[in-house]
Design a protein around this motif. Structure first.
Motif, PDB file in Angstrom:
ATOM      1  N   GLY A   1      22.595  77.050  52.990  1.00 37.17           N
ATOM      2  CA  GLY A   1      21.698  78.652  52.759  1.00 37.17           C
ATOM      3  C   GLY A   1      20.256  78.419  53.015  1.00 37.17           C
ATOM      4  O   GLY A   1      19.698  77.359  53.582  1.00 37.17           O
TER       5      GLY A   1
ATOM      6  N   THR B   1      23.107  83.123  51.597  1.00 36.28           N
ATOM      7  CA  THR B   1      24.186  82.256  52.300  1.00 36.28           C
ATOM      8  C   THR B   1      23.669  81.943  53.686  1.00 36.28           C
ATOM      9  O   THR B   1      23.050  82.629  54.296  1.00 36.28           O
ATOM     10  CB  THR B   1      25.272  82.901  52.061  1.00 36.28           C
ATOM     11  OG1 THR B   1      25.583  84.163  52.728  1.00 36.28           O
ATOM     12  CG2 THR B   1      25.921  83.249  50.621  1.00 36.28           C
ATOM     13  N   PRO B   2      24.670  81.098  54.307  1.00 36.35           N
ATOM     14  CA  PRO B   2      24.454  80.788  55.746  1.00 36.35           C
ATOM     15  C   PRO B   2      24.660  82.097  56.631  1.00 36.35           C
ATOM     16  O   PRO B   2      24.303  82.058  57.761  1.00 36.35           O
ATOM     17  CB  PRO B   2      25.508  79.760  55.854  1.00 36.35           C
ATOM     18  CG  PRO B   2      25.703  79.165  54.372  1.00 36.35           C
ATOM     19  CD  PRO B   2      25.491  80.210  53.455  1.00 36.35           C
ATOM     20  N   ASP B   3      25.536  82.907  56.070  1.00 35.84           N
ATOM     21  CA  ASP B   3      25.658  83.959  57.060  1.00 35.84           C
ATOM     22  C   ASP B   3      24.985  85.109  56.516  1.00 35.84           C
ATOM     23  O   ASP B   3      24.883  86.474  57.224  1.00 35.84           O
ATOM     24  CB  ASP B   3      27.015  84.505  57.076  1.00 35.84           C
ATOM     25  CG  ASP B   3      27.578  85.124  55.561  1.00 35.84           C
ATOM     26  OD1 ASP B   3      26.475  85.429  54.643  1.00 35.84           O
ATOM     27  OD2 ASP B   3      28.566  85.582  55.333  1.00 35.84           O
ATOM     28  N   GLY B   4      23.779  85.112  56.001  1.00 33.63           N
ATOM     29  CA  GLY B   4      22.570  85.985  55.563  1.00 33.63           C
ATOM     30  C   GLY B   4      22.791  86.947  54.354  1.00 33.63           C
ATOM     31  O   GLY B   4      22.156  87.907  54.363  1.00 33.63           O
ATOM     32  N   THR B   5      23.949  86.776  53.508  1.00 34.14           N
ATOM     33  CA  THR B   5      24.046  87.446  52.321  1.00 34.14           C
ATOM     34  C   THR B   5      23.192  86.861  51.233  1.00 34.14           C
ATOM     35  O   THR B   5      23.310  85.892  50.778  1.00 34.14           O
ATOM     36  CB  THR B   5      25.607  87.537  51.966  1.00 34.14           C
ATOM     37  OG1 THR B   5      26.411  87.982  53.045  1.00 34.14           O
ATOM     38  CG2 THR B   5      26.071  88.417  50.695  1.00 34.14           C
TER      39      THR B   5
ATOM     40  N   ARG C   1      20.520  85.224  64.730  1.00 31.34           N
ATOM     41  CA  ARG C   1      21.674  85.261  64.279  1.00 31.34           C
ATOM     42  C   ARG C   1      21.590  86.225  63.043  1.00 31.34           C
ATOM     43  O   ARG C   1      22.593  87.219  62.958  1.00 31.34           O
ATOM     44  CB  ARG C   1      22.194  83.977  63.456  1.00 31.34           C
ATOM     45  CG  ARG C   1      22.511  83.005  64.393  1.00 31.34           C
ATOM     46  CD  ARG C   1      23.182  81.766  63.623  1.00 31.34           C
ATOM     47  NE  ARG C   1      23.827  80.824  64.505  1.00 31.34           N
ATOM     48  CZ  ARG C   1      24.344  79.589  64.178  1.00 31.34           C
ATOM     49  NH1 ARG C   1      24.461  79.283  62.898  1.00 31.34           N
ATOM     50  NH2 ARG C   1      24.729  78.729  65.126  1.00 31.34           N
ATOM     51  N   TRP C   2      20.564  86.380  62.257  1.00 35.44           N
ATOM     52  CA  TRP C   2      20.531  87.354  61.278  1.00 35.44           C
ATOM     53  C   TRP C   2      18.996  87.548  60.951  1.00 35.44           C
ATOM     54  O   TRP C   2      18.227  86.592  60.865  1.00 35.44           O
ATOM     55  CB  TRP C   2      21.168  87.230  60.024  1.00 35.44           C
ATOM     56  CG  TRP C   2      21.484  86.104  59.204  1.00 35.44           C
ATOM     57  CD1 TRP C   2      22.491  85.121  59.520  1.00 35.44           C
ATOM     58  CD2 TRP C   2      20.488  85.522  58.287  1.00 35.44           C
ATOM     59  NE1 TRP C   2      22.144  84.011  58.484  1.00 35.44           N
ATOM     60  CE2 TRP C   2      21.160  84.122  57.864  1.00 35.44           C
ATOM     61  CE3 TRP C   2      19.316  85.961  57.698  1.00 35.44           C
ATOM     62  CZ2 TRP C   2      20.346  83.357  56.783  1.00 35.44           C
ATOM     63  CZ3 TRP C   2      18.678  85.300  56.822  1.00 35.44           C
ATOM     64  CH2 TRP C   2      19.143  83.859  56.360  1.00 35.44           C
TER      65      TRP C   2
ATOM     66  N   ARG D   1      17.251  83.810  60.944  1.00 31.76           N
ATOM     67  CA  ARG D   1      17.702  82.720  61.102  1.00 31.76           C
ATOM     68  C   ARG D   1      18.275  82.622  62.471  1.00 31.76           C
ATOM     69  O   ARG D   1      18.581  83.658  63.026  1.00 31.76           O
ATOM     70  CB  ARG D   1      19.132  82.869  60.071  1.00 31.76           C
ATOM     71  CG  ARG D   1      20.251  81.615  60.556  1.00 31.76           C
ATOM     72  CD  ARG D   1      19.840  80.279  60.248  1.00 31.76           C
ATOM     73  NE  ARG D   1      20.781  79.296  60.301  1.00 31.76           N
ATOM     74  CZ  ARG D   1      21.330  78.679  61.431  1.00 31.76           C
ATOM     75  NH1 ARG D   1      20.758  78.896  62.467  1.00 31.76           N
ATOM     76  NH2 ARG D   1      22.301  77.699  61.188  1.00 31.76           N
TER      77      ARG D   1
ATOM     78  N   ASP E   1      19.492  80.898  66.266  1.00 29.80           N
ATOM     79  CA  ASP E   1      20.193  79.719  66.787  1.00 29.80           C
ATOM     80  C   ASP E   1      19.678  78.825  67.354  1.00 29.80           C
ATOM     81  O   ASP E   1      18.525  78.670  67.469  1.00 29.80           O
ATOM     82  CB  ASP E   1      21.657  80.190  67.479  1.00 29.80           C
ATOM     83  CG  ASP E   1      21.182  80.855  68.815  1.00 29.80           C
ATOM     84  OD1 ASP E   1      20.258  80.529  69.144  1.00 29.80           O
ATOM     85  OD2 ASP E   1      21.931  81.421  69.391  1.00 29.80           O
TER      86      ASP E   1
END
Length: 422
Positions: free
Chosen positions: A295, A325-329, A266-267, A258, A260
């Motif tokens: 996501g 998820t959007p934060d990479g989880t 980002r991840w 992911r 930016d």
């Protein structure tokens, strides 16, 4: 994290729509891993592209399995596969071909009249051989309501040296060429969003060593470039643009990223990296990605060994879809049943048209599987042949079924059909 497989129901029982024969082509074989059909859904119509270069429109209002509805119109782009379709600007359908010409065309969505066409082979060169992998190939078309964009490539080989010529095009609705972006690399996918066109290059054996290029749709100039920075010529399998960046499926290091809006990471996540299975070290390429504000989901392909050509075992993440998820989880993980040639998506749902597991050759795995990006597997559709193309809106699903004949079997399974369901 959850792991389960969508239930596959018989198409006649699980859908409210129609099926129609598209002809009688040579069946797909055990290693069916190429595009030779396409489908898209426009206002009131389903458009199918076939192996003989025909593009046919069917009214969505048709109904009844077992019927043989006639198309509203049928057009021919050339004597080549019609492999890419998209709802185009000013009442057109954008078409991409695979054949001697590598045709990009615009067809009137109401009448089937060809408004214009363009031969990518005039830029990329004529095929070195008259076999599938050497034919000029429009890998994808996309439209933004004002222009048609297309990515085309041609492959050639000189002894042990492989090379590609490719071009990304922007056309006005009347067919005028606005700009061209060239590379000695192999584009595999494009994605379009808000003035940006992402181009994923899966093979970069020449001077172009960048797996992802994001172009300005107005000028064709690069806005962003990114590469996994790996050895070899494998780079990127797919890209999906977001409002604030891009998600990337990396062939180079078998990971998902992911990024930016500037291309910074980002991840990242491991998807199908080299893994010891018995006495083999196996991997699988991440071939597809779909991203929204809710996501990101990545889909992997076939198992390959680091040594030799044929794998005895299977990578544990072969033929899977994994959502984050959007934060990479990681949210969930599920099988996709076999080789997936493309994704279809609409309204938070992802559909994977499933061809065969060419090493295991399990016909029960053929079908269309659906997944909610947040919740995971949904009900799917079982189809006798292999499913090689799909399109989806918030109300409809359309798929192309192709017949398949396994090399160690004695039967042709399925037929060449368009299935449309609610």
């Amino acid at each position: 994290m959850s792991e389960s497989e969508p239930d596959l129901h018989e198409s006649e029982e699980a859908t409210d729509g129609f099926a129609v024969s598209l002809g009688d082509p040579r069946p797909a074989g055990s290693r069916h891993m190429w595009q030779r059909s396409a489908v898209t859904i426009t206002d009131g119509r389903v458009i199918a592209g076939t192996v003989d270069g025909r593009v046919s429109a069917f009214p969505i209002a048709l109904s009844g399995y077992g019927d043989e509805p006639e198309p509203s119109w049928t057009a021919t782009i050339a004597d080549e596969y019609a492999v890419s379709l998209e709802d185009g600007p000013e009442g057109t359908v954008a078409v991409g071909g695979r054949g001697e010409g590598g045709i990009v065309a615009a067809i009137d969505a109401t009448t089937g009249e060809r408004r214009w066409s363009y031969r990518s082979a005039d830029d990329l060169g004529e095929p070195q051989k008259e076999s599938l992998f050497f034919l000029p190939y429009v890998v994808s078309v996309a439209t933004d309501g004002e222009r048609i964009y297309a990515a085309a490539r041609r492959y050639e080989r000189d002894g042990g040296e492989r090379s590609f010529r490719s071009a990304v095009y922007a056309f006005d609705p009347d067919g005028d060429l606005v700009w061209t972006y060239r590379a000695d690399a192999s584009p595999i996918a494009i994605d379009l969003r808000e003035g940006r066109l992402a181009v994923a290059y899966n093979r970069c054996p020449g001077d172009h060593r960048t797996g992802l290029v994001v172009l300005d749709t107005e000028t064709g100039d690069p806005q962003l470039t990114w590469d996994p920075g790996c050895e070899g010529d494998r780079r990127v399998g797919d890209a999906s643009l977001l409002a604030d960046g891009v998600a990337v499926a990396s062939h180079g290091d078998y990971r998902g990223y992911r990024l930016d809006e500037t291309g910074r990471e980002r991840w990242s996540v491991d998807l199908a990296r080299p893994t010891e299975v018995g006495e083999e070290t196996l991997y699988a390429y991440p071939n597809h990605v779909h991203a929204t504000g809710e996501g990101v989901a990545f889909v992997t392909g076939n198992t390959y060994p680091e040594e030799g050509r044929e794998a005895e075992g299977r990578h544990p993440h072969e033929h899977t879809i994994t959502a984050f998820t959007p934060d990479g989880t990681e949210r969930w993980h599920a099988p996709v049943g076999g080789w997936v040639s493309e994704l279809a998506a609409a309204d938070g749902t992802i559909a994977t048209p499933g061809a065969q597991r060419f090493r295991d050759r399990d016909p029960d795995s053929h079908g269309l599987r659906r997944y909610d990006l947040v919740e995971g597997p949904m009900t799917g559709i079982s189809i006798e042949g292999v499913v090689t193309a799909a399109a989806m809106t918030d109300r409809r699903v359309a798929v192309i079924e192709e017949p398949v004949e396994y090399h160690d079997g004695d039967a042709v399974r399925g037929g060449y059909r368009l299935h449309v369901s609610a």
